[in-house]
Design an enzyme around this catalytic site. Structure first.
Site, PDB file in Angstrom:
ATOM      1  NE  ARG A 138       8.650   3.407  -3.256  1.00 17.49           N
ATOM      2  CZ  ARG A 138       9.272   3.051  -2.147  1.00 17.49           C
ATOM      3  NH1 ARG A 138       8.168   2.844  -1.086  1.00 17.49           N
ATOM      4  NH2 ARG A 138      10.397   2.877  -1.823  1.00 17.49           N
ATOM      5  CD  GLU A 174       4.969  -2.143  -2.880  1.00 15.00           C
ATOM      6  OE1 GLU A 174       5.333  -1.142  -2.362  1.00 15.00           O
ATOM      7  OE2 GLU A 174       4.613  -1.973  -3.969  1.00 15.00           O
ATOM      8  CG  HIS A 248       4.038  -1.044   2.455  1.00 13.46           C
ATOM      9  ND1 HIS A 248       4.751   0.290   2.312  1.00 13.46           N
ATOM     10  CD2 HIS A 248       4.108  -1.560   1.430  1.00 13.46           C
ATOM     11  CE1 HIS A 248       5.099   0.402   1.051  1.00 13.46           C
ATOM     12  NE2 HIS A 248       4.581  -0.656   0.326  1.00 13.46           N
ATOM     13  CB  CYS A 369       8.899   4.044   5.900  1.00 19.89           C
ATOM     14  SG  CYS A 369       7.183   3.811   5.923  1.00 19.89           S
TER      15      CYS A 369
HETATM   16  N1  LIG Z   1       5.514   1.819   4.767  1.00 22.25           N
HETATM   17  C1  LIG Z   1       6.695   1.869   4.340  1.00 22.25           C
HETATM   18  N2  LIG Z   1       7.455   1.004   4.404  1.00 22.25           N
HETATM   19  N3  LIG Z   1       7.050   2.797   3.336  1.00 22.25           N
HETATM   20  C2  LIG Z   1       6.105   3.756   3.116  1.00 22.25           C
HETATM   21  C3  LIG Z   1       6.354   4.259   1.649  1.00 22.25           C
HETATM   22  C4  LIG Z   1       5.915   5.507   1.119  1.00 22.25           C
HETATM   23  C5  LIG Z   1       5.918   5.793  -0.142  1.00 22.25           C
HETATM   24  N4  LIG Z   1       5.243   7.140  -0.544  1.00 22.25           N
HETATM   25  C6  LIG Z   1       5.422   7.767  -1.748  1.00 22.25           C
HETATM   26  O1  LIG Z   1       5.766   7.199  -2.657  1.00 22.25           O
HETATM   27  C7  LIG Z   1       4.792   9.062  -1.972  1.00 22.25           C
HETATM   28  C8  LIG Z   1       5.295   9.863  -3.008  1.00 22.25           C
HETATM   29  C9  LIG Z   1       4.663  11.051  -3.491  1.00 22.25           C
HETATM   30  O2  LIG Z   1       3.303  10.935  -3.366  1.00 22.25           O
HETATM   31  O3  LIG Z   1       5.151  12.075  -3.808  1.00 22.25           O
HETATM   32  C10 LIG Z   1       4.729   4.697  -0.867  1.00 22.25           C
HETATM   33  O4  LIG Z   1       3.547   4.950  -0.824  1.00 22.25           O
HETATM   34  O5  LIG Z   1       5.583   3.809  -1.631  1.00 22.25           O
END
Ligand SMILES: N=C(N)NCCC[C@H](NC(=O)CCC(=O)O)C(=O)O
Length: 445
Positions: A138, A174, A248, A369
């Site tokens: 990320r 974040e 989050h 999200c």
């Molecule tokens: N709650 C909010 N606003 N966003 C959700 C983000 C999901 C993201 N999942 C991932 O990055 C998973 C990718 C993977 O495992 O392939 C994270 O955990 O950062």
């Protein structure tokens, strides 16, 4: 004259969407590791959400995916040679190749924190790109996110862009997923910043899973965005719910205008958060309408499982609100019963809309999200790059673009295929023209 409005900018799912288990602390991500993904379906599900909300009269726009696999990151880590050689060498490190290939930029609630002009001392909309430094995959997003936001919100009279905070654990940020704004759109409101832990330590912290947002990061954003102290509130998320998979704050609370819809255990001291919000809004002569969901109606585990709170709370023209929940919330009998009662009794939230986002949900990304909400005045709205605003025509163009370029099956083994990289670059080159973004990707520089 029509007044300020909230525009939802949704992240378009990228062509390398797959399940790699990259996000420790996000239980859906861990659970679906190495399952086959369907990037085409994922993108279509996201587009259908945008289209259905736009058709229902909610202002809607789109943010593009990022270039993945991200070859510059692999070069930075010492891989060399042609793109093909780099991919072949990186394939020996599947988790690393997954990380640089993740389509995680789709979850644009984590792209940036955005403050409306009504709240900032200089009367501009402020953006701070999130550094997302808790997860390598990320953290790669920040640079392109900055370029994309600058291309869409280009007019310096209205928009002020801040680079990501330094990428160190002390300043883990974040973005909007840990930020809410309460109050009427066209008047000063209260901004609520929710952090997971004190970056210098000493306070309460989760024991099992990481707290991604620090207090110090939120404090920096409050300064950068020129927010008045009496109109901001900095509170701690309940560390116990982080340990239950609430990585989050937007997995356990959502706000819109006067309403805060949240779980009883969302905050470290929920009663005080509610009282302080009520008092601060009262000073602005505004009401506060908290909707607290008790744990004996919906457990934290059920909230995480169904993503009840990762919903979008949207204002309709008639003054009432629609709650947009994921299909998983309908499938759970207890949560669905709660929602039916809410819609019947609440008086403000009186409509529940269900969207199918299964592909994104399996990586822990629900309706909220996938969107970055931005409150804009009429003048600010007119200054936005108009090509990203959702219309019937743009929806058709993007749907056809997805059908032309996306695979319908992808897993970790496919990522080293040089043909995939070419497919992505061809697709993104077309997309930048379609959305009139200029050169925002590394391969275009
Ligand atoms: N709650 C909010 N606003 N966003 C959700 C983000 C999901 C993201 N999942 C991932 O990055 C998973 C990718 C993977 O495992 O392939 C994270 O955990 O950062």
């Amino acid at each position: 004259m029509k007044r300020s409005m909230e525009v939802n900018f949704d992240g378009l799912v990228g062509p390398t969407h797959h399940y790699a288990g990259l996000s420790f602390g996000n239980e859906a991500s861990t659970r679906h590791r190495n399952h086959d993904a369907n990037p085409r379906l994922a993108a279509q599900q996201g587009l259908l959400k945008m289209k259905s909300l736009s058709d229902a009269g909610f202002p809607q726009a789109v943010l593009p995916p990022h270039e993945r696999p991200h070859l510059p990151a692999l070069r930075q880590l010492g891989f060399s040679g042609t793109d093909g050689q780099i991919l072949a060498a990186a394939a020996r490190y599947p988790q690393l190749l997954s990380a640089v290939s993740s389509a995680s930029a789709m979850w644009v609630a984590n792209a940036a924190t955005v403050s409306p002009s009504a709240d900032s001392a200089d009367g501009r909309v402020h953006f701070t790109v999130a550094n997302l430094n808790n997860k390598f995959h990320r953290a790669l997003e920040a640079k392109t996110t900055g370029a994309v936001l600058a291309a869409i919100f280009a007019d310096g009279r209205y928009f002020q862009h801040h680079p990501p905070l330094p990428s160190v654990a002390l300043l883990g940020d974040e973005g909007a997923a840990n930020h809410s704004r309460l109050g009427r759109y066209d008047e000063p409101g209260i901004q609520l910043f929710v952090y997971g832990k004190d970056g210098y330590g000493g306070g309460a912290e989760p024991g099992r899973y990481p707290a991604r947002q620090t207090r110090e990061a939120s404090e920096a954003i409050i300064r950068l965005h020129q927010l008045a102290p009496e109109r901001t509130l900095l509170v701690q998320q309940n560390p116990a719910v982080i340990d239950e998979g609430v990585f989050h704050n937007d997995v356990i609370a959502v706000s819109n205008e006067q309403v805060l819809f949240y779980h009883q255990h969302a905050f470290m001291d929920g009663v005080s958060v509610r009282d302080r919000l009520r008092r601060r809004l009262a000073l602005l002569q505004q009401d506060f309408l908290p909707v607290e969901v008790p744990a004996d109606r919906v457990s934290v585990a059920d909230a995480v499982q169904t993503y009840l709170f990762n919903s979008q709370l949207l204002s309709r023209q008639d003054g009432h609100m629609t709650l947009v929940v994921p299909e998983e919330a309908r499938r759970d009998a207890g949560v669905w019963r709660y929602l039916a009662e809410l819609a019947a009794e609440n008086g403000v939230i009186d409509d529940i809309r269900v969207v199918d986002l299964r592909e994104s949900m399996r990586n822990g990304g629900g309706p909220a999200c996938l969107r970055l909400r931005i409150i804009l005045t009429q003048d600010e709205y007119r200054a936005v790059n108009p090509r990203v605003l959702m219309t019937e025509y743009l929806f058709l163009q993007l749907s056809q673009w997805v059908d032309r370029h996306y695979r319908d099956r992808l897993n970790q083994q496919d990522l080293a295929d040089p043909a995939l990289l070419n497919e992505v670059r061809t697709a993104l080159d077309e997309l930048t023209q379609l959305l009139d973004l200029g050169s925002v990707y590394p391969f275009q520089q």
